[in-house]
Scaffold this active site. Structure first.
Site, short mmCIF file in Angstrom:
data_model
loop_
_atom_site.label_atom_id
_atom_site.label_comp_id
_atom_site.label_asym_id
_atom_site.label_seq_id
_atom_site.Cartn_x
_atom_site.Cartn_y
_atom_site.Cartn_z
N SER A 144 0.85 -1.20 0.00
CA SER A 144 0.00 0.00 0.00
C SER A 144 0.88 1.23 0.00
O SER A 144 2.01 1.21 0.49
CB SER A 144 -0.89 0.02 1.24
OG SER A 144 -1.56 1.27 1.39
N TYR A 157 -2.20 -1.07 10.11
CA TYR A 157 -2.13 -1.29 8.67
C TYR A 157 -0.84 -0.70 8.11
O TYR A 157 -0.12 -1.35 7.35
CB TYR A 157 -3.35 -0.65 8.01
CG TYR A 157 -3.45 -0.84 6.52
CD1 TYR A 157 -4.01 -2.00 5.99
CD2 TYR A 157 -3.02 0.15 5.64
CE1 TYR A 157 -4.12 -2.18 4.61
CE2 TYR A 157 -3.13 -0.02 4.27
CZ TYR A 157 -3.69 -1.18 3.76
OH TYR A 157 -3.79 -1.34 2.40
N LYS A 161 2.04 -3.18 6.53
CA LYS A 161 2.29 -3.05 5.09
C LYS A 161 3.74 -2.62 4.82
O LYS A 161 4.35 -3.04 3.83
CB LYS A 161 1.30 -2.07 4.47
CG LYS A 161 -0.11 -2.62 4.34
CD LYS A 161 -0.19 -3.81 3.40
CE LYS A 161 -1.61 -4.22 3.09
NZ LYS A 161 -1.71 -5.31 2.10
#
Length: 263
Positions: A144, A157, A161
């Site tokens: 991401s 997150y 990531k």
């Protein structure tokens, strides 16, 4: 353009919807056979059948939770039984988070670590030996833009990531000697069903203009002033899987409509 992927075998996690489904579709259009992995068995079976019917390829649906050791073992064993191994691995399964660092429990951190990082580690351990025997392959991790440019409301997150991006780079140096190319893709705003669902929830009490909300997000974050489609992103994945990208090794590519603010 013929990308030379006909009769290759591709494992795509999170493959029944959104980005994963678009990547599976793009690979199937090139003649690759697909091992489609997801948890929702009914949606998975429907998507796999549709893909096989429209593109004339084999599409094996594997219902498994990639965040578990048993789930990974099932994916590896079914791939080997059906196809003798894989040539391509797309680590796509994942989801966003919403928390603060001060309030998030250890269990939430562990869940996302298993889903975003350990799933990729375990699938590499399980599928790379077969790729070696087949003469090489390609592994792509879907990370991401948040791996490099974090959003404040999803710290877990962001962190996991970023770890996935580093794992991708590290794995690439280990397996290139086996003719296995590893790369990472960092998408920006991609119009997945999750984005639509979130936008509808957020606008329920203010008139329901979810499309207007998404447009405002795009205008705030992306110089291109729109979301990308899963199909636009999938085109890049499919190219990276092909021998046309033969000198792409250990890189992280931002496909983000200009959203990244750094070099």
């Amino acid at each position: 353009m013929d990308l030379g992927l006909r009769n290759k075998v591709a494992v795509v996690t999170g493959g029944s919807v959104g980005i994963g489904l678009a990547v599976a579709e793009g690979l199937a259009r090139e003649g690759a056979h697909i091992v489609m992995v997801a948890r929702d068995q009914n949606r998975l079976a429907t998507a796999a059948r549709d893909l096989a019917d429209r593109h004339g390829v084999r599409c094996l649906p594997v219902s498994a939770d990639v965040a578990t050791c048993d789930g990974i073992a099932s994916i590896v064993s079914q791939t080997e039984e059906a196809f003798g191994g894989a040539d391509i691995l797309i680590n796509n399964a994942g989801t966003g988070s919403n928390e603060t660092i001060m309030e998030a429990a250890d269990e939430k951190w562990q869940f996302y670590w298993e889903l975003h990082v350990m799933a990729a580690v375990r699938l590499a351990r399980g599928l790379v030996p077969g790729m070696r025997k087949r003469g090489g392959g390609a592994i792509i991790h879907n990370a991401s833009i948040c791996a490099a440019q974090p959003l404040w409301y999803e710290p877990i997150y962001n962190v996991t990531k970023a770890a996935l991006m580093m794992f991708s780079k590290t794995l690439s140096t280990e397996v290139i000697k086996d003719n296995i190319r590893v790369n990472c893709v960092n998408p920006g705003l991609i119009l997945t069903p999750d984005w639509v669902k979130t936008a509808k929830q957020l606008t329920t009490e203010t008139g329901g203009d979810w499309e207007g909300y998404l447009q405002s997000v795009a205008e705030e974050h992306a110089p291109i002033k729109r979301f990308g489609s899963p199909e636009e992103l999938a085109n890049f994945f499919v190219f990276l899987c092909s021998d046309n990208a033969s000198y792409s090794v250990g890189s992280s590519y931002f496909v983000d409509g200009g959203m990244l603010k750094t070099l």
